[in-house]
Design an enzyme around this catalytic site. Structure first.
Site, PDB file in Angstrom:
ATOM      1  N   GLU A  47      34.625  23.507 -11.557  1.00 30.13           N
ATOM      2  CA  GLU A  47      34.924  24.872 -11.115  1.00 30.13           C
ATOM      3  C   GLU A  47      35.373  25.776 -12.255  1.00 30.13           C
ATOM      4  O   GLU A  47      35.367  26.998 -12.117  1.00 30.13           O
ATOM      5  CB  GLU A  47      35.962  24.855  -9.986  1.00 30.13           C
ATOM      6  CG  GLU A  47      35.471  23.990  -8.840  1.00 30.13           C
ATOM      7  CD  GLU A  47      36.223  24.150  -7.532  1.00 30.13           C
ATOM      8  OE1 GLU A  47      36.831  25.206  -7.323  1.00 30.13           O
ATOM      9  OE2 GLU A  47      36.170  23.216  -6.716  1.00 30.13           O
TER      10      GLU A  47
ATOM     11  N   TYR B 180      42.930  28.314  -8.440  1.00 30.23           N
ATOM     12  CA  TYR B 180      42.853  26.872  -8.765  1.00 30.23           C
ATOM     13  C   TYR B 180      42.034  26.668 -10.031  1.00 30.23           C
ATOM     14  O   TYR B 180      42.483  26.011 -10.982  1.00 30.23           O
ATOM     15  CB  TYR B 180      42.225  26.101  -7.589  1.00 30.23           C
ATOM     16  CG  TYR B 180      41.721  24.720  -7.979  1.00 30.23           C
ATOM     17  CD1 TYR B 180      42.614  23.705  -8.329  1.00 30.23           C
ATOM     18  CD2 TYR B 180      40.357  24.429  -8.009  1.00 30.23           C
ATOM     19  CE1 TYR B 180      42.163  22.435  -8.705  1.00 30.23           C
ATOM     20  CE2 TYR B 180      39.895  23.159  -8.384  1.00 30.23           C
ATOM     21  CZ  TYR B 180      40.804  22.172  -8.734  1.00 30.23           C
ATOM     22  OH  TYR B 180      40.339  20.922  -9.106  1.00 30.23           O
TER      23      TYR B 180
HETATM   24  P1  NAD Z   1      44.895  15.325  -4.530  1.00 28.79           P
HETATM   25  O1  NAD Z   1      45.372  16.673  -4.127  1.00 28.79           O
HETATM   26  O2  NAD Z   1      44.338  14.402  -3.500  1.00 28.79           O
HETATM   27  O3  NAD Z   1      46.081  14.523  -5.248  1.00 28.79           O
HETATM   28  C1  NAD Z   1      46.925  15.120  -6.185  1.00 28.79           C
HETATM   29  C2  NAD Z   1      48.111  14.165  -6.410  1.00 28.79           C
HETATM   30  O4  NAD Z   1      48.965  14.754  -7.394  1.00 28.79           O
HETATM   31  C3  NAD Z   1      48.959  13.952  -5.156  1.00 28.79           C
HETATM   32  O5  NAD Z   1      49.252  12.572  -5.005  1.00 28.79           O
HETATM   33  C4  NAD Z   1      50.229  14.743  -5.448  1.00 28.79           C
HETATM   34  O6  NAD Z   1      51.396  14.198  -4.822  1.00 28.79           O
HETATM   35  C5  NAD Z   1      50.307  14.649  -6.951  1.00 28.79           C
HETATM   36  N1  NAD Z   1      51.074  15.755  -7.547  1.00 28.79           N
HETATM   37  C6  NAD Z   1      50.942  17.089  -7.269  1.00 28.79           C
HETATM   38  N2  NAD Z   1      51.825  17.794  -7.990  1.00 28.79           N
HETATM   39  C7  NAD Z   1      52.516  16.889  -8.745  1.00 28.79           C
HETATM   40  C8  NAD Z   1      53.567  16.992  -9.701  1.00 28.79           C
HETATM   41  N3  NAD Z   1      54.092  18.197 -10.023  1.00 28.79           N
HETATM   42  N4  NAD Z   1      54.004  15.873 -10.296  1.00 28.79           N
HETATM   43  C9  NAD Z   1      53.493  14.655  -9.972  1.00 28.79           C
HETATM   44  N5  NAD Z   1      52.528  14.497  -9.059  1.00 28.79           N
HETATM   45  C10 NAD Z   1      52.051  15.589  -8.459  1.00 28.79           C
HETATM   46  O7  NAD Z   1      43.853  15.578  -5.699  1.00 28.79           O
HETATM   47  P2  NAD Z   1      42.502  14.809  -6.050  1.00 28.79           P
HETATM   48  O8  NAD Z   1      41.426  15.324  -5.196  1.00 28.79           O
HETATM   49  O9  NAD Z   1      42.788  13.360  -6.098  1.00 28.79           O
HETATM   50  O10 NAD Z   1      42.256  15.374  -7.517  1.00 28.79           O
HETATM   51  C11 NAD Z   1      42.754  14.682  -8.652  1.00 28.79           C
HETATM   52  C12 NAD Z   1      42.393  15.468  -9.902  1.00 28.79           C
HETATM   53  O11 NAD Z   1      40.986  15.621  -9.981  1.00 28.79           O
HETATM   54  C13 NAD Z   1      42.965  16.880  -9.954  1.00 28.79           C
HETATM   55  O12 NAD Z   1      43.362  17.150 -11.268  1.00 28.79           O
HETATM   56  C14 NAD Z   1      41.796  17.767  -9.546  1.00 28.79           C
HETATM   57  O13 NAD Z   1      41.901  19.043 -10.129  1.00 28.79           O
HETATM   58  C15 NAD Z   1      40.635  16.985 -10.120  1.00 28.79           C
HETATM   59  N6  NAD Z   1      39.361  17.193  -9.420  1.00 28.79           N
HETATM   60  C16 NAD Z   1      39.240  16.881  -8.096  1.00 28.79           C
HETATM   61  C17 NAD Z   1      38.003  17.047  -7.460  1.00 28.79           C
HETATM   62  C18 NAD Z   1      37.803  16.668  -6.009  1.00 28.79           C
HETATM   63  O14 NAD Z   1      36.698  16.856  -5.494  1.00 28.79           O
HETATM   64  N7  NAD Z   1      38.794  16.159  -5.314  1.00 28.79           N
HETATM   65  C19 NAD Z   1      36.916  17.543  -8.164  1.00 28.79           C
HETATM   66  C20 NAD Z   1      37.083  17.877  -9.514  1.00 28.79           C
HETATM   67  C21 NAD Z   1      38.306  17.666 -10.134  1.00 28.79           C
HETATM   68  P1  TYD Z   2      36.260  21.935  -0.488  1.00 28.60           P
HETATM   69  O1  TYD Z   2      36.170  20.547   0.043  1.00 28.60           O
HETATM   70  O2  TYD Z   2      37.475  22.729  -0.174  1.00 28.60           O
HETATM   71  O3  TYD Z   2      36.024  21.839  -2.070  1.00 28.60           O
HETATM   72  P2  TYD Z   2      35.783  23.031  -3.161  1.00 28.60           P
HETATM   73  O4  TYD Z   2      36.236  24.300  -2.609  1.00 28.60           O
HETATM   74  O5  TYD Z   2      36.647  22.564  -4.286  1.00 28.60           O
HETATM   75  O6  TYD Z   2      34.331  22.977  -3.485  1.00 28.60           O
HETATM   76  O7  TYD Z   2      35.005  22.747   0.018  1.00 28.60           O
HETATM   77  C1  TYD Z   2      33.697  22.292  -0.234  1.00 28.60           C
HETATM   78  C2  TYD Z   2      32.746  23.341   0.308  1.00 28.60           C
HETATM   79  O8  TYD Z   2      32.861  23.364   1.739  1.00 28.60           O
HETATM   80  C3  TYD Z   2      33.075  24.744  -0.158  1.00 28.60           C
HETATM   81  O9  TYD Z   2      31.860  25.467  -0.352  1.00 28.60           O
HETATM   82  C4  TYD Z   2      33.849  25.345   0.988  1.00 28.60           C
HETATM   83  C5  TYD Z   2      33.244  24.665   2.197  1.00 28.60           C
HETATM   84  N1  TYD Z   2      34.171  24.472   3.355  1.00 28.60           N
HETATM   85  C6  TYD Z   2      33.794  24.878   4.623  1.00 28.60           C
HETATM   86  O10 TYD Z   2      32.677  25.413   4.828  1.00 28.60           O
HETATM   87  N2  TYD Z   2      34.666  24.694   5.657  1.00 28.60           N
HETATM   88  C7  TYD Z   2      35.887  24.129   5.480  1.00 28.60           C
HETATM   89  O11 TYD Z   2      36.669  24.011   6.464  1.00 28.60           O
HETATM   90  C8  TYD Z   2      36.259  23.692   4.169  1.00 28.60           C
HETATM   91  C9  TYD Z   2      37.580  23.048   3.924  1.00 28.60           C
HETATM   92  C10 TYD Z   2      35.362  23.877   3.132  1.00 28.60           C
END
Ligand code: NAD
Ligand code: TYD
Length: 362
Positions: A139, A163
């Site tokens: 992103e 974000y």
């Molecule tokens: P998540 O929101 O599921 O988990 C985040 C974790 O960080 C939680 O366990 C939370 O308690 C902990 N946390 C938050 N603030 C904190 C703090 N101040 N100190 C210590 N711990 C803290 O996130 P995720 O989906 O597992 O994402 C993990 C990483 O991957 C993030 O950096 C996110 O930006 C990146 N990322 C996620 C996705 C995705 O699709 N989920 C995609 C690209 C990048």
């Molecule tokens: P999301 O899982 O929030 O991830 P990101 O915004 O980081 O890509 O959303 C994935 C896609 O799904 C995004 O285009 C927003 C869409 N979306 C919906 O259409 N409905 C929903 O309720 C949510 C949470 C996401």
């Protein structure tokens, strides 16, 4: 490189917990210290099945607490930090950006300072002895026009949501610490992950949980936004590839090479729910779909060019979206206790009310 004492930040969240399971299973000489604040997104329920307790330790702490982080890196002889901890949900960043700036920017800064103090200033370790690996997102690159080439590692940053802007800032800090202090860093920018233990405010688990209860499946806008879906286990494999063989100072794009529009993801989930729950009163689950008011500033399309990690490190995703979604939906249906524990959270209920009840129909 063989790192053996790894500090995982955010290991009680979605990707972090999957990474811990993956590591303990595939790297039997690695010890993990999991530092997590346990915000709404983190849960010890995600770590209930840890197989090797002697190689795992949990500490509840804030990454912004630099003194504690410094002491932990020193006391546990940490040789690699794998930094997942973040505020991670775009919709929440729109409604309340402050926490994102604090955790994602200042928290990363605090960790970098701690690693620099212990590894470089105190212990005077060589760059090849330690590693700071930062987990980032596609992103940071902004949104692609239809037909535009996928993001590569050299695409200029152009983050659109609070974000994404906070993650972009943290990436810049990580790079600067390498350039200025020679802190050995690597970065991965990954696309949308999905799989077990994902908090059900993100698209895929939200749709599964709502469908289970016969609730509306809220599709933002026209549902034609495109994400590049990456099965979380493939992501964990990529992180280890970069840790072991990646070049210090470099970033690697990680993606699933699966780019269907959101509406196709929702349709696929509905079809899987119909198949797995033949007696459900909510069949066909398709009828639960509801188009709702779009997210402000909604990025239209992401796509990752993963040729660098494929070419240099030999990594490729093992799951296409069909296989990954099937495994994911099955996991949620087989893990009712986990679902119930999340549903019981007050913050989850509050979020559902805040984000969805006042959202108009499209
Ligand atoms: P998540 O929101 O599921 O988990 C985040 C974790 O960080 C939680 O366990 C939370 O308690 C902990 N946390 C938050 N603030 C904190 C703090 N101040 N100190 C210590 N711990 C803290 O996130 P995720 O989906 O597992 O994402 C993990 C990483 O991957 C993030 O950096 C996110 O930006 C990146 N990322 C996620 C996705 C995705 O699709 N989920 C995609 C690209 C990048
Ligand atoms: P999301 O899982 O929030 O991830 P990101 O915004 O980081 O890509 O959303 C994935 C896609 O799904 C995004 O285009 C927003 C869409 N979306 C919906 O259409 N409905 C929903 O309720 C949510 C949470 C996401």
């Amino acid at each position: 490189m063989n790192f053996s004492r790894v500090l995982v930040t955010g290991g009680a969240g979605f990707i972090g917990s999957n990474f811990i399971y993956y590591t303990l299973k595939h790297f039997t000489d690695v010890f993990i210290l999991n530092l997590d604040l346990l915000t709404y997104a983190g849960s010890l329920e995600n770590l209930k099945d840890i197989p090797a307790e002697a190689r795992y330790q949990f500490v509840q702490a804030d990454i912004c607490d630099q003194q504690t982080v410094t002491e932990l890196i020193r006391a546990y002889n940490i040789d690699a930090v794998v930094h997942f901890a973040a505020e991670s949900h775009v919709d929440r960043s729109i409604l309340g950006p402050a926490a994102f700036m604090n955790t994602n920017i200042l928290g990363t800064f605090s960790l970098l300072e701690a690693a620099r103090a212990v590894w470089l200033a105190e212990k005077k370790l060589k760059p090849e002895q330690v590693r700071f690996h930062h987990i980032s997102t596609d992103e940071v690159f902004g949104s692609l026009e239809p037909g535009a080439p996928a993001f590569s590692e050299t695409t200029p940053y152009s983050p659109n949501s609070p974000y994404a802007a906070s993650k972009a800032s943290s990436d810049h800090l990580v790079r600067a610490y390498h350039h200025t202090y020679n802190l050995p860093v690597t970065l991965t920018n990954c696309s949308n992950n999905y799989g077990p233990y994902q908090f059900p405010e993100k698209l895929i688990p939200l749709m599964v949980l709502n469908a289970l209860e016969g609730k509306a499946l809220p599709i933002y806008g026209d549902g034609m936004q495109v994400r590049d879906w990456l099965y979380v286990e493939d992501h964990c494999e990529a992180i280890w590839k970069v840790l072991q063989e990646g070049k210090v100072g470099e970033s690697y794009n990680v993606g699933g090479n699966n780019q269907p529009p959101n509406i196709e993801i929702v349709d696929a989930i509905c079809a899987l729910m119909d198949e797995f729950l033949p007696d459900s009163e909510f069949r066909p689950h398709q009828k639960l779909k509801k188009f709702v008011t779009d997210r402000p500033g909604h990025d239209r399309r992401y796509a990752m060019n993963t040729s660098k990690i494929e070419r240099e490190l030999g990594w490729k995703p093992r799951h296409d979206v069909e296989k990954g979604l099937r495994k994911t939906v099955q996991w949620y249906l087989e893990n009712k206790a986990w679902i119930n524990s999340i549903r019981a959270q007050k913050q989850y209920e509050e979020w559902m009310v805040k984000n969805y009840t006042k959202r108009g129909e499209k």
